[in-house]
Enzyme design. Structure first.
Site, PDB file in Angstrom:
ATOM      1  CG  LEU A  89      -2.101  -1.426   1.294  1.00 19.22           C
ATOM      2  CD1 LEU A  89      -2.370  -1.656   2.388  1.00 19.22           C
ATOM      3  CD2 LEU A  89      -2.944  -0.917  -0.192  1.00 19.22           C
ATOM      4  CG  HIS A 105       6.074 -10.472   8.247  1.00 21.24           C
ATOM      5  ND1 HIS A 105       5.958 -11.118   7.371  1.00 21.24           N
ATOM      6  CD2 HIS A 105       7.597 -10.863   8.828  1.00 21.24           C
ATOM      7  CE1 HIS A 105       7.041 -11.332   6.609  1.00 21.24           C
ATOM      8  NE2 HIS A 105       8.021 -11.516   7.526  1.00 21.24           N
ATOM      9  CD  GLU A 170       0.711 -15.143  11.168  1.00 22.39           C
ATOM     10  OE1 GLU A 170       1.124 -14.133  10.398  1.00 22.39           O
ATOM     11  OE2 GLU A 170       0.398 -16.052  10.023  1.00 22.39           O
TER      12      GLU A 170
END
Length: 199
Positions: A89, A105, A170
């Site tokens: 982005l 990540h 995560e």
């Protein structure tokens, strides 16, 4: 939520929304840049609007990002979570959501940014790796770190087995940080992120 592929992190967020542990955050849109991505089906199955804006249909990144920004504005989106979104982005996009775009990540950043982080960890022979949730800037996995969770590297690990254990962390950490972001409790000062004191 922005996604590009299978959407396992998206599913963790959808599950948290379904059981009430994502509140006060609310997923209002799952936006994907790849037609047919399984992430779209996951969102629809959870009753969340799913929208595909194919980046290949635009002559440049600015046009693609403008289309995404228009879709987000139309739905009153206040923050963006990248859940396996495989596009960088630009500052043009990010300036619309200052300190309100987060990503996860599969490494303990700043170690092993970019693609194939578990394989990078194995190649370097580290004993501990993990996952990081961070604010997004215009770089590749370079934004201020919000939270991390560690994962030991086992002697018999390959990239796949290590990645699966990292993903389990995560899937717990990303909903927790998303919920905290929605409360307004995250304060980003330069590269340091802390929780605002109560009151």
């Amino acid at each position: 939520m922005l996604a590009s592929g299978r959407g396992s992190n998206l599913q963790a967020l959808l599950d948290a929304q379904a059981d009430g542990t994502l509140a006060p955050a609310e997923i209002v849109l799952a936006l994907c840049n790849r037609p047919g991505a399984p992430a779209l089906d996951r969102a629809r199955a959870a009753g969340v609007e799913a929208l595909c804006i194919d980046h290949q249909g635009f002559p440049d990144r600015r046009g693609f990002e403008d289309a995404m920004l228009a879709a987000l504005a139309e739905r009153g989106v206040e923050a963006v979570v990248l859940a396996g979104f495989m596009r960088i982005l630009s500052g043009h996009f990010l300036q619309n959501f200052p300190a309100r775009v987060i990503n996860t990540h599969p490494s303990l950043l700043p170690a092993f940014p970019g693609l194939d982080a578990p394989a990078q960890a194995l190649a370097h022979g580290v004993k501990v790796t993990g996952c990081t949730v961070h604010f997004v800037d215009a770089g590749v996995d370079t934004g201020p770190i919000i939270a991390q969770a560690s994962v030991p590297v086992l002697d018999d690990d390959d990239a796949g087995s290590l990645h699966r254990r990292i993903q389990a962390q995560e899937h717990a950490l990303l909903p927790e940080v998303t919920r905290t972001l929605a409360t307004g409790a995250l304060l980003c000062e330069g590269r340091r992120v802390r929780r605002r004191p109560p009151g």
